[in-house]
Structures are given as structure tokens and as C-alpha cells.
Write a protein that holds these residues in place. Structure first.
Motif, PDB file in Angstrom:
ATOM      1  N   LEU A 192       0.823  -1.217   0.000  1.00 51.32           N
ATOM      2  CA  LEU A 192       0.000   0.000   0.000  1.00 51.32           C
ATOM      3  C   LEU A 192       0.852   1.261   0.000  1.00 51.32           C
ATOM      4  CD1 LEU A 192      -2.818  -1.056   2.499  1.00 51.32           C
ATOM      5  CD2 LEU A 192      -3.012  -0.779   0.029  1.00 51.32           C
ATOM      6  N   ALA A 193       2.070   1.168   0.542  1.00 52.13           N
ATOM      7  CA  ALA A 193       2.968   2.321   0.553  1.00 52.13           C
ATOM      8  C   ALA A 193       3.668   2.507  -0.788  1.00 52.13           C
ATOM      9  CB  ALA A 193       4.010   2.158   1.663  1.00 52.13           C
ATOM     10  N   GLY A 194       3.520   1.526  -1.691  1.00 58.92           N
ATOM     11  CA  GLY A 194       4.130   1.654  -3.010  1.00 58.92           C
ATOM     12  C   GLY A 194       5.608   1.338  -3.038  1.00 58.92           C
ATOM     13  N   LEU A 209      -3.452   6.722  -4.461  1.00 59.14           N
ATOM     14  CA  LEU A 209      -3.997   5.760  -5.421  1.00 59.14           C
ATOM     15  C   LEU A 209      -5.280   6.286  -6.059  1.00 59.14           C
ATOM     16  CD1 LEU A 209      -3.440   2.493  -3.336  1.00 59.14           C
ATOM     17  CD2 LEU A 209      -2.084   3.300  -5.280  1.00 59.14           C
ATOM     18  N   SER A 210      -5.415   6.078  -7.344  1.00 59.46           N
ATOM     19  CA  SER A 210      -6.596   6.529  -8.077  1.00 59.46           C
ATOM     20  C   SER A 210      -7.705   5.491  -7.976  1.00 59.46           C
ATOM     21  CB  SER A 210      -6.234   6.753  -9.545  1.00 59.46           C
ATOM     22  OG  SER A 210      -5.969   5.504 -10.174  1.00 59.46           O
ATOM     23  N   LEU A 253       0.385  -1.013  -7.455  1.00 55.92           N
ATOM     24  CA  LEU A 253       0.218  -0.064  -6.341  1.00 55.92           C
ATOM     25  C   LEU A 253       1.386   0.895  -6.207  1.00 55.92           C
ATOM     26  CD1 LEU A 253      -1.368  -2.411  -3.619  1.00 55.92           C
ATOM     27  CD2 LEU A 253      -2.510  -0.845  -5.200  1.00 55.92           C
ATOM     28  N   ALA A 254       2.508   0.601  -6.882  1.00 54.77           N
ATOM     29  CA  ALA A 254       3.654   1.507  -6.851  1.00 54.77           C
ATOM     30  C   ALA A 254       3.611   2.525  -7.982  1.00 54.77           C
ATOM     31  CB  ALA A 254       4.965   0.713  -6.935  1.00 54.77           C
TER      32      ALA A 254
END
Length: 335
Positions: free
Chosen positions: A220-222, A293-294, A331-332
Motif C-alpha cells: 500500500l505504501a508503493g 492511489l486513483s 500499487l507503486a
């Protein structure tokens, strides 16, 4: 009819229905309900099992053919259909036809995530309500998780101090599947001895399972590079990907809900506390993910979760870890 998970064992003792629907977002509780139905079906002579996964690759004509062909055989069968999106889609006509007059030599088990609200208004669901049993499984509220954990430990004969129980509940963060796995491990490690905070701390240090929680935060932090290394370690150690998938699914949903709430002016910190997120590190990661995040990325991530689930259950040629690496890249990426 509808019944609660706690009432299912007694209902099964009274006899089998031709069709069962077990739905919910708690993999452990869904699995346990399904196992009870499977056990009762086997005891009634339904030994043969056929499983389908209702994704875009499923040909529903094949499912229909199986129902039509069953009467040609003497064996009693169980047909299980997994619904990863909570929707039947092209399968609605098939199920409507089957449910009008369910075959006597088949037990149908539908296994779904939380059922899509639109599906409950469909003809097939109304037919199921009349002919079979729906077992909706609801999440354990954050403020009740510690009590659930205590009851689970008691059933396994585990003796936890209050401090150990609180520490374990905090680390598990409401993940029932990981909680069940951890209690099983503690039962093996402690051999009937009282479990205190020091025991929990040592068990956590020895366990790779909590890397699953750390991996979700990295995703989630990419931080794709570090996440990729963790995926490799967990894969080599034989970690069950369904445990961390449950955490990832939960947190992706939280990010999407937080994004919507923030757009309506709700305070992110207050929203997360209301949803049972108290650890500062996790809260920060979720807040930043909601900003970064989109909606398109989150939708793609949800679809990837379905592919990971499918692969982990043997319905895909690729490994679930392959799709987790895809998730890391997704997610990154910059939106």
C-alpha cells in the motif's frame, strides 16, 4: 431461508437442503461453514465433488451439462461454485433453471464474497430462499474481536493472560484467518502451559506470518522493491497466501472507503479510528494510499485480488505470488 453460522450445525442435523449459499468477507468463517456442509453431505453419501470458479473464463454451459448429466449416474455429487465477485452474471439462467427443480442426487454449494445487493433481488436468489439455505457471514466488529479471540482460545484449551490476549489482539488487527493459524501454532508451542506476553513476543519473533501484515503495508505504501523481496521470502517459506490476501482485501476496501469519506469532508484519522485502525504506522500508510492511489488503480487491485484468490485455490496456471508481484507494480505506479 436464512440462517446464522451459529445455527447451521443444528439445521444440518435436521437434514440436507438441495442448495446452500455461504457468503461473506471473512474467509475463515466462510470456510468453516462450508466445511460443516461438506461433512454433512459426505455423511449422507454425497462423496463426489466437482468445483467451478465463476470468473470470466467459466463456461456456464459446462455447469448446466453437469446438472443435466447427473441423473445418468448412480453417484451422489456435490457441486461447488465459487463466486469471487458476489455476482452470478451469465450464470443466472442456469441457476434459475436448476433451482426450479433441484436434482435429488446433487447438493449445490455456492461460496461467495459478500453477496452483491442487486443479486438478492434476482429470480435465482428468490428461488434459493425457497428451496435452500443462505448463510450470510458478517465480520467480527473491532470492539468484539478480543472476545472472539478469547472464545476461540478457550475452545482449543489455551490459557492466555489478559496481557497476552490484548497483545495478540492488537497484532492480529481483526484478521480471523491469521488468528486461527496463530492459535494453532501457539497450541503446538506451549503444550498446555499458560501463555503470557513474553510467550507471545517470542512467538511473533519466530513467525514469518506477521511479515504478511508488513507486506500489505509495503504494497500500500508503493515500496515495490522491498515488497518484492518479502514476496520471495514468503513464497520460499511456504506461507499461505490466503491469509495475507484477506488483510490486503480488507485494507484496499478501507483505502477506497477512506478516499470517499475524505472527499465528503470527513476527518481521515477519525474515520480510521471508527473502523478499528489504532496503530499509527498502519493509519499513516492507509491515509497516504487514499491520497495517492486513483479509483482506477483500486479497481484493478480488487480484480487482482480475485485472481490471487483463484490461483491460490488451484484455478489458475500461474502462482498467486505471480499476481502479488503484479499487485506490487500496480500499487507503486503513479496515478
Amino acid at each position: 431461508m436464512k440462517t446464522q453460522p451459529a445455527q447451521l450445525p443444528q439445521l444440518l442435523k435436521k437434514g440436507l437442503a438441495p442448495v446452500y449459499l455461504v457468503s461473506g468477507d471473512e474467509p475463515l468463517l466462510v470456510q468453516e461453514c462450508c466445511d460443516q456442509i461438506r461433512k454433512a453431505a459426505r455423511e449422507a453419501g454425497f462423496h463426489d465433488r466437482l468445483t467451478f470458479h465463476a470468473d470470466h473464463q467459466l463456461n456456464w454451459n459446462t455447469v448446466a451439462d453437469e446438472f443435466n448429466a447427473m441423473s445418468l449416474f448412480a453417484e451422489k455429487r456435490r457441486i461447488e461454485i465459487h463466486l469471487p465477485t458476489g455476482k452470478l452474471g451469465d450464470g443466472r439462467p442456469v441457476l434459475e433453471h436448476v433451482l426450479q427443480q433441484p436434482p435429488e442426487d446433487i447438493i449445490l454449494l455456492l461460496i461467495s464474497t459478500r453477496l452483491d445487493a442487486a443479486e438478492t433481488r434476482r429470480k435465482w436468489y428468490k428461488e434459493l430462499q425457497g428451496k435452500g439455505v443462505h448463510v450470510p457471514v458478517w465480520p467480527v466488529d473491532a470492539d468484539k474481536f478480543e472476545g472472539w479471540l478469547q472464545q476461540r482460545a478457550n475452545r482449543q484449551g489455551l490459557h492466555l493472560t489478559r496481557g497476552a490476549l490484548a497483545m495478540l489482539a492488537e497484532r492480529l488487527e481483526g484478521n480471523l484467518l491469521a488468528a486461527s493459524q496463530e492459535l494453532d501454532r501457539l497450541a503446538l508451542l506451549t503444550n498446555g502451559n499458560t501463555i503470557d506476553e513474553e510467550t507471545i513476543e517470542q512467538a511473533v519473533q519466530d513467525s514469518s506470518r506477521f511479515n504478511g501484515f508488513e507486506l500489505v503495508l509495503e504494497l500500500l505504501a508503493g515500496r515495490a522493491s522491498h515488497a518484492g523481496k518479502m514476496i520471495g521470502v514468503l513464497q520460499q517459506e511456504g506461507e499461505n497466501p490466503l491469509g495475507l490476501l484477506a488483510v490486503l482485501n480488507r485494507d484496499l476496501n478501507l483505502v477506497a472507503e477512506l478516499r470517499a469519506a475524505a472527499g465528503q469532508g470527513e476527518n481521515p484519522a477519525a474515520f480510521l479510528k471508527k473502523r478499528g485502525v489504532f496503530q499509527p504506522q498502519r493509519a499513516r500508510v492507509l491515509e497516504r494510499a487514499a491520497r495517492r492511489l486513483s479509483p482506477g488503480q483500486l479497481q484493478q487491485a480488487t480484480r487482482l485480488c480475485s485472481q490471487i484468490d483463484r490461483a491460490a485455490k488451484g484455478f489458475d496456471d500461474l502462482s498467486p505470488w505471480h499476481y502479488l508481484r503484479d499487485m506490487s507494480a500496480l500499487l507503486a505506479a503513479k496515478s
